[in-house]
Write a protein that holds these residues in place. Sequence first.
Motif, PDB file in Angstrom:
ATOM      1  N   LEU A 123      55.649 132.400  74.607  1.00 41.39           N
ATOM      2  CA  LEU A 123      54.193 132.244  74.550  1.00 41.39           C
ATOM      3  C   LEU A 123      53.713 131.261  75.613  1.00 41.39           C
ATOM      4  CD1 LEU A 123      51.476 132.742  73.121  1.00 41.39           C
ATOM      5  CD2 LEU A 123      52.080 130.894  71.534  1.00 41.39           C
ATOM      6  N   ILE A 124      54.453 130.162  75.782  1.00 43.35           N
ATOM      7  CA  ILE A 124      54.045 129.127  76.745  1.00 43.35           C
ATOM      8  C   ILE A 124      54.178 129.620  78.189  1.00 43.35           C
ATOM      9  CG2 ILE A 124      54.600 126.837  77.669  1.00 43.35           C
ATOM     10  CD1 ILE A 124      55.485 126.058  74.825  1.00 43.35           C
ATOM     11  N   PHE A 125      55.301 130.261  78.486  1.00 43.19           N
ATOM     12  CA  PHE A 125      55.584 130.630  79.871  1.00 43.19           C
ATOM     13  C   PHE A 125      55.334 132.108  80.174  1.00 43.19           C
ATOM     14  CE2 PHE A 125      58.357 126.954  78.934  1.00 43.19           C
ATOM     15  CZ  PHE A 125      57.877 126.080  79.900  1.00 43.19           C
ATOM     16  N   GLY A 126      54.906 132.883  79.183  1.00 39.14           N
ATOM     17  CA  GLY A 126      54.641 134.301  79.378  1.00 39.14           C
ATOM     18  C   GLY A 126      53.215 134.571  79.816  1.00 39.14           C
ATOM     19  N   PRO A 127      52.774 135.835  79.738  1.00 36.81           N
ATOM     20  CA  PRO A 127      51.441 136.227  80.208  1.00 36.81           C
ATOM     21  C   PRO A 127      50.301 135.520  79.489  1.00 36.81           C
ATOM     22  CG  PRO A 127      52.834 138.153  79.875  1.00 36.81           C
ATOM     23  CD  PRO A 127      53.584 136.992  79.293  1.00 36.81           C
ATOM     24  N   ASN A 128      50.499 135.151  78.222  1.00 42.11           N
ATOM     25  CA  ASN A 128      49.443 134.466  77.474  1.00 42.11           C
ATOM     26  C   ASN A 128      49.453 132.955  77.687  1.00 42.11           C
ATOM     27  OD1 ASN A 128      48.476 136.861  76.315  1.00 42.11           O
ATOM     28  ND2 ASN A 128      50.016 136.792  74.708  1.00 42.11           N
ATOM     29  N   GLY A 129      50.412 132.477  78.506  1.00 44.58           N
ATOM     30  CA  GLY A 129      50.494 131.055  78.823  1.00 44.58           C
ATOM     31  C   GLY A 129      50.365 130.833  80.314  1.00 44.58           C
ATOM     32  N   PHE A 130      51.437 130.292  80.907  1.00 45.97           N
ATOM     33  CA  PHE A 130      51.410 129.989  82.341  1.00 45.97           C
ATOM     34  C   PHE A 130      51.713 131.202  83.222  1.00 45.97           C
ATOM     35  CE2 PHE A 130      52.316 125.761  80.488  1.00 45.97           C
ATOM     36  CZ  PHE A 130      51.246 125.056  81.042  1.00 45.97           C
ATOM     37  N   GLY A 131      52.143 132.308  82.627  1.00 44.54           N
ATOM     38  CA  GLY A 131      52.384 133.527  83.395  1.00 44.54           C
ATOM     39  C   GLY A 131      53.614 133.476  84.278  1.00 44.54           C
ATOM     40  N   ILE A 132      54.593 132.636  83.930  1.00 37.71           N
ATOM     41  CA  ILE A 132      55.809 132.527  84.738  1.00 37.71           C
ATOM     42  C   ILE A 132      56.802 133.625  84.401  1.00 37.71           C
ATOM     43  CG2 ILE A 132      57.779 131.028  85.278  1.00 37.71           C
ATOM     44  CD1 ILE A 132      55.971 128.632  84.691  1.00 37.71           C
ATOM     45  N   ILE A 133      56.961 133.920  83.120  1.00 39.52           N
ATOM     46  CA  ILE A 133      57.895 134.966  82.685  1.00 39.52           C
ATOM     47  C   ILE A 133      57.180 136.316  82.774  1.00 39.52           C
ATOM     48  CG2 ILE A 133      59.337 135.821  80.805  1.00 39.52           C
ATOM     49  CD1 ILE A 133      59.511 132.985  79.756  1.00 39.52           C
ATOM     50  N   ALA A 180      67.195 142.844  64.334  1.00 39.33           N
ATOM     51  CA  ALA A 180      65.868 143.369  64.655  1.00 39.33           C
ATOM     52  C   ALA A 180      64.788 142.344  64.321  1.00 39.33           C
ATOM     53  CB  ALA A 180      65.618 144.671  63.896  1.00 39.33           C
ATOM     54  N   THR A 181      65.010 141.592  63.237  1.00 37.01           N
ATOM     55  CA  THR A 181      64.048 140.564  62.849  1.00 37.01           C
ATOM     56  C   THR A 181      63.982 139.447  63.883  1.00 37.01           C
ATOM     57  OG1 THR A 181      64.422 141.019  60.494  1.00 37.01           O
ATOM     58  CG2 THR A 181      63.413 138.905  61.055  1.00 37.01           C
ATOM     59  N   ASP A 182      65.133 139.050  64.423  1.00 37.51           N
ATOM     60  CA  ASP A 182      65.151 138.014  65.463  1.00 37.51           C
ATOM     61  C   ASP A 182      64.288 138.416  66.654  1.00 37.51           C
ATOM     62  OD1 ASP A 182      66.783 136.219  64.129  1.00 37.51           O
ATOM     63  OD2 ASP A 182      68.631 137.080  64.919  1.00 37.51           O
ATOM     64  N   PHE A 183      64.469 139.650  67.116  1.00 40.56           N
ATOM     65  CA  PHE A 183      63.683 140.123  68.265  1.00 40.56           C
ATOM     66  C   PHE A 183      62.210 140.290  67.878  1.00 40.56           C
ATOM     67  CE2 PHE A 183      67.884 141.124  69.850  1.00 40.56           C
ATOM     68  CZ  PHE A 183      67.765 140.910  71.214  1.00 40.56           C
ATOM     69  N   LEU A 184      61.965 140.738  66.654  1.00 40.35           N
ATOM     70  CA  LEU A 184      60.592 140.895  66.173  1.00 40.35           C
ATOM     71  C   LEU A 184      59.856 139.556  66.211  1.00 40.35           C
ATOM     72  CD1 LEU A 184      59.502 142.799  62.970  1.00 40.35           C
ATOM     73  CD2 LEU A 184      58.669 140.507  63.401  1.00 40.35           C
ATOM     74  N   VAL A 185      60.499 138.505  65.672  1.00 39.81           N
ATOM     75  CA  VAL A 185      59.875 137.183  65.643  1.00 39.81           C
ATOM     76  C   VAL A 185      59.601 136.686  67.059  1.00 39.81           C
ATOM     77  CG1 VAL A 185      60.238 134.759  65.026  1.00 39.81           C
ATOM     78  CG2 VAL A 185      60.879 136.569  63.415  1.00 39.81           C
ATOM     79  N   ALA A 186      60.596 136.811  67.939  1.00 35.41           N
ATOM     80  CA  ALA A 186      60.444 136.324  69.308  1.00 35.41           C
ATOM     81  C   ALA A 186      59.317 137.062  70.036  1.00 35.41           C
ATOM     82  CB  ALA A 186      61.765 136.473  70.068  1.00 35.41           C
ATOM     83  N   PHE A 187      59.327 138.387  69.968  1.00 40.12           N
ATOM     84  CA  PHE A 187      58.272 139.166  70.627  1.00 40.12           C
ATOM     85  C   PHE A 187      56.911 138.899  69.986  1.00 40.12           C
ATOM     86  CE2 PHE A 187      61.489 142.323  72.324  1.00 40.12           C
ATOM     87  CZ  PHE A 187      61.157 142.129  73.655  1.00 40.12           C
ATOM     88  N   GLY A 188      56.899 138.781  68.656  1.00 39.99           N
ATOM     89  CA  GLY A 188      55.634 138.580  67.955  1.00 39.99           C
ATOM     90  C   GLY A 188      54.937 137.297  68.366  1.00 39.99           C
ATOM     91  N   ILE A 189      55.699 136.196  68.432  1.00 39.37           N
ATOM     92  CA  ILE A 189      55.105 134.920  68.822  1.00 39.37           C
ATOM     93  C   ILE A 189      54.718 134.929  70.293  1.00 39.37           C
ATOM     94  CG2 ILE A 189      55.523 132.437  69.040  1.00 39.37           C
ATOM     95  CD1 ILE A 189      57.418 132.650  66.666  1.00 39.37           C
ATOM     96  N   ALA A 190      55.586 135.491  71.140  1.00 36.51           N
ATOM     97  CA  ALA A 190      55.310 135.518  72.578  1.00 36.51           C
ATOM     98  C   ALA A 190      54.056 136.317  72.916  1.00 36.51           C
ATOM     99  CB  ALA A 190      56.517 136.091  73.321  1.00 36.51           C
ATOM    100  N   SER A 191      53.691 137.267  72.058  1.00 41.18           N
ATOM    101  CA  SER A 191      52.542 138.134  72.352  1.00 41.18           C
ATOM    102  C   SER A 191      51.246 137.666  71.694  1.00 41.18           C
ATOM    103  CB  SER A 191      52.852 139.568  71.903  1.00 41.18           C
ATOM    104  OG  SER A 191      53.087 139.626  70.503  1.00 41.18           O
ATOM    105  N   ILE A 192      51.262 136.498  71.052  1.00 43.84           N
ATOM    106  CA  ILE A 192      50.052 135.994  70.391  1.00 43.84           C
ATOM    107  C   ILE A 192      48.935 135.780  71.417  1.00 43.84           C
ATOM    108  CG2 ILE A 192      49.042 133.999  69.203  1.00 43.84           C
ATOM    109  CD1 ILE A 192      51.683 133.650  67.727  1.00 43.84           C
ATOM    110  N   ASN A 193      47.780 136.288  71.102  1.00 46.26           N
ATOM    111  CA  ASN A 193      46.596 136.095  71.947  1.00 46.26           C
ATOM    112  C   ASN A 193      45.895 134.822  71.497  1.00 46.26           C
ATOM    113  OD1 ASN A 193      44.080 136.171  73.219  1.00 46.26           O
ATOM    114  ND2 ASN A 193      44.021 138.408  73.224  1.00 46.26           N
ATOM    115  N   LEU A 194      46.053 133.761  72.262  1.00 47.92           N
ATOM    116  CA  LEU A 194      45.509 132.460  71.871  1.00 47.92           C
ATOM    117  C   LEU A 194      43.985 132.444  71.846  1.00 47.92           C
ATOM    118  CD1 LEU A 194      47.966 130.131  73.831  1.00 47.92           C
ATOM    119  CD2 LEU A 194      47.999 130.702  71.400  1.00 47.92           C
TER     120      LEU A 194
END
Length: 447
Positions: free
Chosen positions: A48-58, A300-314
């Motif tokens: 979330l911090i470094f992805g598209p919804n954050g700094f856009g690095i990842i 599957a739950t591990d990946f679900l949690v990771a993707f879910g948080i990373a995709s949060i629209n702040l």
Amino acid sequence: MEFSVWNIVTDIGLISLLLVLSVVLRAKIRLLQRSFMPASILAGILGLIFGPNGFGIIPFSDFIGDYPGILIAVVLGALPLSTQNFKWSEIMGKVGSLWSYSQIIMLLAWGGGLLFALILLVPTFDVHNGFGLLFAAGFVGGHGTAAALGDAFAQQGWEEATALAMTSATIGAILSIAVGLALIKSGTNKGYANYISSFDRLSEELKTGLIPKGKRHSMGTDTVSSISIESLSFHLGLVAFATTIGYYLSQLGESLYPNLVIPAFALSFLVGLMIRQLMQVAKADDYIDKSVMSKIGGSATDFLVAFGIASINLTVVADNVVPFTILLIFGILFNYFFYKVVSKYYFQENWFEKGIFTFGWITGAVAMGIALLRTVDPKLESKTLDEFGLAYIPIAPVEIMLITFAPLFILNGQHWLFTVITIGACFIIFIFSYYKKWIKFRDDGTG
């Protein structure tokens, strides 16, 4: 962004890198160890911090918000294939109190949270009628339920639901540990704990998340010969089949009845249940290794949690920050009340251990509840975890029904009816459990 199969590959690769990095950070940084934060949540926060919804690095693709809706179907497709057979009489005889306590909390969280929002938040802040369900979806349900509920509402036009539900689940996970540890310290000082422990006395693998050689266990047993097919491929195939058929049935239902959308995850669960029943009839269910199926669902739950948080629209969260904060405060007070007041009088023995475990899972997730339980009961002498495993078997179908039908009730204007059904069911279960306790009390000759 134009879709390509490589979008999926690169997204999975990037989130996998964050998961591995999170495992290393958890193993090395003491502050993270004390937080009991799972690697999946830490990976999601980094995404979330470094992805598209954050700094856009990842460089995640635009599709990362779609993965949780798919992965929850995988999780629920595997669930009926990973549970043990049970008899209702056995559950009521052994863990009736823990079952009724947990079931009441779940139902009341869904109905009570919705009622609170309908009375206060909807008229005051003009939020969606289903806003109150975000408490149950995030706290009691966790990231999996948040993904399912968000996906169901998104299909009907409330696209902000996914971001809010995922945020609720993330905050709930953090609060469950922060508040839970404070409750443990307070309860220990008051002499509530029967199996006192401190963080420093926990085993190293619980702190770091890394299991040393002498304590490692096999993840499952081969049930088919690799000459024919790898056992893991066989089990993955069953889950993928259940998920795919569930998706097609959902699409078929939507084409026949456009106003009645049954989510793919619910139908995947039913297909998984049918597969299990058919294999039992054919006397082939012994070829399903419950441990392997559980690992598939857990992965599957591990990946679900990771993707879910990373995709949060702040931005969505910021736009709803006031009513959302009020709802979360209501949620934490609701859970605290059950721990502090209800559990003390509900359980005849080990109320503190059962209460603190239940607080963990209804605020964050079962993993959080286990972390708190291990702190006060490091050897699991209270049998709380064993009892919960048995008690959750009949709870799971109720949870699936809540996740499936709650959005349908809301979207069809039946939100008040939903609150009446859920809260009414709580009273019925309470009366039934109280009656059972009274019968036992009388038959024991102590009345």
